[in-house]
Design an enzyme around this catalytic site. Structure first.
Site, PDB file in Angstrom:
ATOM      1  N   CYS A  80       5.134  -9.522 -19.202  1.00  0.00           N
ATOM      2  CA  CYS A  80       3.812  -9.881 -19.711  1.00  0.00           C
ATOM      3  C   CYS A  80       3.422  -8.991 -20.903  1.00  0.00           C
ATOM      4  O   CYS A  80       3.988  -9.130 -21.982  1.00  0.00           O
ATOM      5  CB  CYS A  80       2.784  -9.834 -18.586  1.00  0.00           C
ATOM      6  SG  CYS A  80       1.238 -10.683 -18.966  1.00  0.00           S
ATOM      7  N   HIS A 169       5.331 -13.119 -14.338  1.00  0.00           N
ATOM      8  CA  HIS A 169       5.434 -11.934 -13.473  1.00  0.00           C
ATOM      9  C   HIS A 169       6.480 -12.157 -12.381  1.00  0.00           C
ATOM     10  O   HIS A 169       6.196 -12.779 -11.357  1.00  0.00           O
ATOM     11  CB  HIS A 169       4.073 -11.625 -12.839  1.00  0.00           C
ATOM     12  CG  HIS A 169       3.076 -11.068 -13.799  1.00  0.00           C
ATOM     13  ND1 HIS A 169       2.902  -9.720 -14.000  1.00  0.00           N
ATOM     14  CD2 HIS A 169       2.211 -11.685 -14.652  1.00  0.00           C
ATOM     15  CE1 HIS A 169       1.973  -9.512 -14.922  1.00  0.00           C
ATOM     16  NE2 HIS A 169       1.533 -10.695 -15.333  1.00  0.00           N
ATOM     17  N   GLU A 171       7.571 -10.041 -10.315  1.00  0.00           N
ATOM     18  CA  GLU A 171       7.337  -9.187  -9.149  1.00  0.00           C
ATOM     19  C   GLU A 171       6.473  -9.838  -8.087  1.00  0.00           C
ATOM     20  O   GLU A 171       6.450  -9.379  -6.933  1.00  0.00           O
ATOM     21  CB  GLU A 171       6.711  -7.845  -9.583  1.00  0.00           C
ATOM     22  CG  GLU A 171       5.274  -7.912 -10.061  1.00  0.00           C
ATOM     23  CD  GLU A 171       5.119  -8.219 -11.549  1.00  0.00           C
ATOM     24  OE1 GLU A 171       4.071  -7.874 -12.124  1.00  0.00           O
ATOM     25  OE2 GLU A 171       6.053  -8.807 -12.134  1.00  0.00           O
ATOM     26  N   SER A 224      -1.203  12.866  14.100  1.00  0.00           N
ATOM     27  CA  SER A 224      -2.275  11.961  14.527  1.00  0.00           C
ATOM     28  C   SER A 224      -1.764  10.905  15.506  1.00  0.00           C
ATOM     29  O   SER A 224      -2.544  10.259  16.191  1.00  0.00           O
ATOM     30  CB  SER A 224      -2.867  11.249  13.304  1.00  0.00           C
ATOM     31  OG  SER A 224      -1.914  10.358  12.745  1.00  0.00           O
ATOM     32  N   GLY A 225      -0.449  10.728  15.565  1.00  0.00           N
ATOM     33  CA  GLY A 225       0.119   9.654  16.373  1.00  0.00           C
ATOM     34  C   GLY A 225       0.425   8.431  15.538  1.00  0.00           C
ATOM     35  O   GLY A 225       1.090   7.503  15.995  1.00  0.00           O
ATOM     36  N   GLY A 226      -0.057   8.425  14.291  1.00  0.00           N
ATOM     37  CA  GLY A 226       0.262   7.333  13.378  1.00  0.00           C
ATOM     38  C   GLY A 226       1.678   7.469  12.854  1.00  0.00           C
ATOM     39  O   GLY A 226       2.312   8.521  12.977  1.00  0.00           O
ATOM     40  N   SER A 229       2.484  10.483   9.969  1.00  0.00           N
ATOM     41  CA  SER A 229       2.590  11.867  10.452  1.00  0.00           C
ATOM     42  C   SER A 229       3.738  12.009  11.448  1.00  0.00           C
ATOM     43  O   SER A 229       4.396  13.050  11.502  1.00  0.00           O
ATOM     44  CB  SER A 229       1.275  12.333  11.083  1.00  0.00           C
ATOM     45  OG  SER A 229       0.970  11.603  12.248  1.00  0.00           O
TER      46      SER A 229
END
Length: 512
Positions: A80, A169, A171, A224-226, A229
């Site tokens: 573009c 585009h 992508e 955090s348990g996520g 992390s």
């Protein structure tokens, strides 16, 4: 390792370019279009992609690149604005189009050259356009290789110098040959080898962590348990073993059984977690506070205070590990220039400076989907890999107004029912987020011939790609009925359930 450099001119889809290249198994990195030619040479790319952008190349202050870029002998693909810039800087002509192209368009391939290899001369494909300028005259050495009804030069090429430009585009998913075009450029023209994968990343990262930390220093990590992390902790642990000290602070604002589940999982993964139950401190400081920003600030400052105090119990700590992802890093190298700080949602924002610790950010090169691939390599359960985003302030911003123990109990039970039913129905993994909100408004109801006056629970369920925008999910009526019946029948203190049908914008995903 072969690498593709993406120069950002301010496009909303620049991150997508880098992600699509990585999906091909080739490492890609985004840098500002203002980076110097020396920086480009230092990066040593196998190919360069110029992104789209909102400017017009003929504007006085339009962003440009150093002309030397086109003389380095490195393959270049302009998308573009990038295609228009190539034409403009190399002697072509770009002008305002009498008819803009936004959304779907159809290109006809005029030459099955390198970037259209295997797509067939004369064939027509649906692509995605977003431009109001167009190339009117080609630079010397270029030829047109594709056109649309409104863009006579929808794709151009200088095969000798290996410089290409596409007005569409590739992508975005709406371009049906997007992956083919990028693969032809990256794997074909640039001759990159697809060696970027998560097992090789793990091996490289573990080696780097081991070298940086050395034989004696310790590393702390806020857990955090996520997934971010957790993977950060696993990578550091793989590198230095028990010299990693993961610290899990229970702020009393977590979901039902979450502390127990996190500690159990970490034990299964071989991590010895330092657990701190600070729920009383957090709740006492939130007493009487109703403003959502004040709640966020209190929670953030209290977390830093408690984490800092806990970390000081351990000797020899020199490093702090945190799960910064590549989208956070991109913010500081974007087209618009460096930002003052990484996003404030990081769990340990402000800690490195206060504690004089050196940072370890093993995920800073990765997108979220790549972190999930690492989690698969480590064998983490699906419920962790595809766990829905959970806000740092926790349930405090899903309880409107003051946070109390009674309200937390009500919300935990309602939220657990939402999660359970979403999982049971198969909808949990189809949406971005689904959760309950406690509305501090009481309404009249009738239960067992008795009048009730109890709280309202709102259910929020959205679909999104990146949380920048979101739309509410059209859940089946049967599922909504089950959610309402169970919450009203099983959660003491609730007699009404409503469904949030607001999109973002104008609403936000969270209620506070």
């Amino acid at each position: 390792m072969d690498k593709i450099l993406v120069l950002d001119f301010g496009s909303q889809t620049t991150q997508l370019i880098a992600r699509r290249v990585r999906e091909l198994g080739v490492y890609s990195e985004i840098k500002s279009c203002f980076c110097s030619i020396e920086e480009v040479k230092k990066f040593s790319p196998s190919g360069i992609i110029l992104s789209g952008g909102p400017s017009s190349v003929y504007d006085e202050n339009a962003p440009k690149v150093d002309l030397e870029l086109f003389e380095m002998g490195i393959p270049i693909l302009g998308i573009c604005y990038g295609a228009q810039l190539i034409s403009h800087m190399l002697g072509g002509r770009v002008e305002r189009s009498s008819k803009r192209e936004y959304g779907p368009a159809y290109i006809q391939i005029l030459k099955e050259d390198a970037i259209f290899k295997g797509l067939g001369k004369g064939k027509t494909y649906k692509v995605w356009m977003s431009h109001s300028d167009r190339i009117e005259e080609l630079p010397e050495g270029f030829e047109v290789i594709a056109k649309t009804e409104d863009s006579p030069f929808a794709a151009i090429a200088d095969e000798k110098r290996r410089i290409y430009g596409v007005q569409f585009h590739p992508e975005v998913v709406h371009t049906e040959i997007g992956k083919d075009v990028l693969a032809n450029f990256v794997l074909g023209v640039c001759n990159c080898k697809p060696t970027w994968n998560m097992p090789s990343f793990i091996e490289k990262t573990v080696k780097e962590i081991r070298e940086v930390v050395g034989d004696k220093a310790k590393v702390i990590c806020a857990l955090s348990g996520g997934i971010d992390s957790t993977i950060t902790a696993l990578l550091v642990h793989k590198a230095i073993g028990d010299r990693l000290i993961p610290i899990f602070v229970n702020n009393g604002l977590l979901r039902k059984n979450e502390p127990e589940e996190v500690l159990s999982l970490m034990k299964e993964l071989g991590l010895k977690v330092d657990y701190v139950d600070a729920s009383e401190i957090f709740l006492s400081r939130l007493k009487g506070v109703e403003d959502p920003e004040k709640k966020r600030k209190i929670i953030g400052e209290t977390f830093i205070e408690i984490f800092e105090k806990e970390a000081q119990r351990f000797e020899g700590v020199e490093f702090l590990a945190q799960g910064t992802l590549y989208p956070d890093v991109i913010e500081s190298v974007s087209f618009k220039g460096p930002s003052a700080k990484i996003k404030s949602h990081h769990n340990v924002g402000g800690l490195p400076e206060r504690m004089k610790l050196k940072l370890i950010e093993p995920l800073r090169e990765l997108f979220k989907d790549e972190v999930r691939k690492i989690a698969e390599v480590f064998g983490l359960p699906k419920k962790i890999i595809w766990r829905q985003p959970f806000p740092g302030p926790g349930l405090a911003i899903r309880i409107l107004g003051e946070v109390t123990e009674d309200k937390l109990k009500i919300l935990r039970e309602a939220d657990a029912i939402v999660t359970e039913e979403m999982l049971k129905s198969g909808w949990y993994y189809k949406v971005w987020q689904s959760f309950a909100v406690l509305v501090p408004v009481k309404t009249v109801g009738v239960m067992g011939d008795y009048r009730t006056y109890e709280y309202v629970i709102a259910i929020r369920c959205v679909e999104s790609q990146d949380a920048m925008t979101a739309d509410w999910v059209k859940l089946p009526y049967e599922l909504l009925e089950r959610l309402s019946n169970r919450i009203i029948n099983e959660v003491q203190g609730v007699n009404r359930v409503v469904y949030d049908i607001s999109s973002k914008p104008p609403a936000t995903i969270e209620w506070e």
